[in-house]
Design an enzyme around this catalytic site. Structure first.
Site, PDB file in Angstrom:
ATOM      1  N   ASP A 148       0.831  -1.193   0.000  1.00 39.87           N
ATOM      2  CA  ASP A 148       0.000   0.000   0.000  1.00 39.87           C
ATOM      3  C   ASP A 148       0.872   1.252   0.000  1.00 39.87           C
ATOM      4  OD1 ASP A 148      -2.265  -1.505   0.097  1.00 39.87           O
ATOM      5  OD2 ASP A 148      -2.650  -1.220   2.229  1.00 39.87           O
ATOM      6  N   TYR A 183       4.675  -8.581   8.930  1.00 42.63           N
ATOM      7  CA  TYR A 183       4.259  -7.183   9.034  1.00 42.63           C
ATOM      8  C   TYR A 183       4.200  -6.737  10.485  1.00 42.63           C
ATOM      9  CZ  TYR A 183       2.492  -7.874   4.250  1.00 42.63           C
ATOM     10  OH  TYR A 183       2.384  -8.153   2.915  1.00 42.63           O
ATOM     11  N   ASP A 185      -8.470   2.022   6.628  1.00 42.50           N
ATOM     12  CA  ASP A 185      -7.283   2.630   7.233  1.00 42.50           C
ATOM     13  C   ASP A 185      -7.544   4.115   7.451  1.00 42.50           C
ATOM     14  OD1 ASP A 185      -6.573   4.138   4.863  1.00 42.50           O
ATOM     15  OD2 ASP A 185      -5.753   2.297   4.020  1.00 42.50           O
ATOM     16  N   ARG A 195      -5.420  -4.940   6.429  1.00 42.79           N
ATOM     17  CA  ARG A 195      -6.543  -4.054   6.754  1.00 42.79           C
ATOM     18  C   ARG A 195      -7.800  -4.842   7.087  1.00 42.79           C
ATOM     19  NH1 ARG A 195      -6.938  -0.559   1.612  1.00 42.79           N
ATOM     20  NH2 ARG A 195      -5.928  -2.429   0.749  1.00 42.79           N
TER      21      ARG A 195
END
Length: 390
Positions: free
Chosen positions: A43, A71, A85, A196
């Site tokens: 992203d 992550y 987000d 997300r």
């Protein structure tokens, strides 16, 4: 004089605020090679490890589907947005009350389908189903979901029903820090996982909603953050070698001193990994120089003319996820509707080997990859990477 390096992989650290394609555009200018791609989009708001494939290295992308990604994610509880987000439009702000760390772990464990493993360090492992976010590249009836969001076009209800959940493997997810309303997570997962969506589902499990506020990819298969190089570091090395001129740093603007070619400039080769570097799960075979030459020309390799140094490996989660994929495919074919169910894992990779020979200097040379063929009971070339005849 060493042979020029034309193919390879650079472990690039993508900065936040830059798209993955922006990184590729800058690297083409810095390196002077047009054929450059990446192994998986990050992203724009995310930062972290982005392996970049140069020239023939792009052909290994399908082998990397089995790589796990790691992550570090942060989220805000009590917030719902259309993009899931904090960069999206706020739909609701409700606060999160007195959510405890144990409440969060309970919400995380509720994400899993069926069997879930709680590890000694308090993290969880298992399979989850997740709906892709609307700001994703998943296609429904030929259109990317993000096209609806970016155009402010409302998605028809009948298309919303066609967005299928997908199974992904979570190798590890842990709650690292709770400073309400912010929470920090570490997630190690299969390709195709939407962080997300995990954040959204944790918020829904707690009843207050959640939106992702930060994302860093610290690992992608064999590539890790500590061994990565930034776009600016590459640009500075190229400028020092007289290849480019950095006109501005923020934003980065570059002027090349020459045209584009196929050879990676020698001063930049210190950042380049070999094509075989991330292929450790494939088997490994050693052949003679003569046999390597025949393989280069398209011949099969008999088991009597090679030495198997290592058999292919497969993590247990791959078989479990592959079985789920087959079931989802059957259901999709029966209904003839819905988005792609998830990650496609090629079963033939369990029978795929890296082919090497030793040159006159005693250095091991990577030739390509081959797959065991039941009909011939030989290794049949899948991809040849050698640039010239052995």
């Amino acid at each position: 004089m060493t042979d020029p390096v034309k193919d390879g992989i650079i472990n690039v650290y993508k900065p936040g605020g830059m798209t993955s394609n922006d990184v590729i555009y800058k690297l083409r200018q810095i390196i002077g090679i047009r054929k450059i791609g990446h192994t998986g989009t990050l992203d724009p708001m995310a930062e972290g490890v982005l392996p970049v494939l140069i020239n023939r290295a792009s052909r290994i992308n399908e082998y990397l589907d089995r790589d796990l990604k790691t992550y570090e994610a942060s989220l805000i509880l009590g917030l719902r947005t259309d993009s899931l987000d904090v960069t999206g439009n706020v739909l609701e702000e409700s606060g999160c009350g007195d959510v405890s760390e144990e409440d969060l772990r309970g919400a995380v464990s509720s994400l899993f389908d069926g069997e879930v493993t709680r590890n000694a360090d308090g993290s969880f492992s298992g399979m989850i189903s997740q709906l892709p976010p609307l700001a994703s590249a998943v296609r429904v009836d030929g259109r990317h979901l993000y096209e609806y969001m970016h155009s402010d076009e409302e998605m028809p209800e009948d298309l919303m029903k066609k967005i299928r959940s997908r199974r992904v493997w979570i190798d590890r997810i842990s709650v690292d820090r709770v400073e309400l309303p912010e929470v920090r997570l570490t997630i190690r997962c299969s390709k195709g996982t939407y962080i997300r969506s995990i954040v959204r589902d944790i918020g829904e499990a707690l009843g207050c909603g959640a939106a992702m506020s930060g994302l860093r990819r610290t690992g992608s298969g064999t590539f890790v953050q500590d061994e990565s190089v930034t776009v600016m570091e590459l640009a500075e090395a190229a400028e020092k070698a007289g290849l480019i001129e950095i006109e501005t740093r923020e934003p980065l603007r570059i002027r090349r001193h020459s045209g584009f070619g196929e050879v990676i400039p020698e001063p930049l080769t210190i950042f380049v990994h070999g094509i075989d570097y991330p292929l450790g799960e494939l088997g490994e075979v050693l052949v003679s120089r003569q046999t390597a030459g025949r393989f280069f020309d398209g011949w099969h390799i008999g088991y009597g003319e090679c030495e198997i140094l290592k058999e292919p490996e497969q993590a247990p989660w791959i078989e479990r996820l592959s079985e789920e994929e087959e079931r989802y495919d059957r259901e999709e074919r029966e209904r003839n509707e819905g988005s792609h169910a998830g990650l496609k894992l090629h079963s033939e990779f369990l029978r795929t080997y890296r082919i090497y020979y030793d040159d006159e200097a005693g250095s091991r040379v990577f030739v390509g990859t081959a797959v065991h063929n039941d009909r011939y009971h030989k290794l049949v070339a899948d991809k040849v990477f050698l640039r010239q005849h052995p």
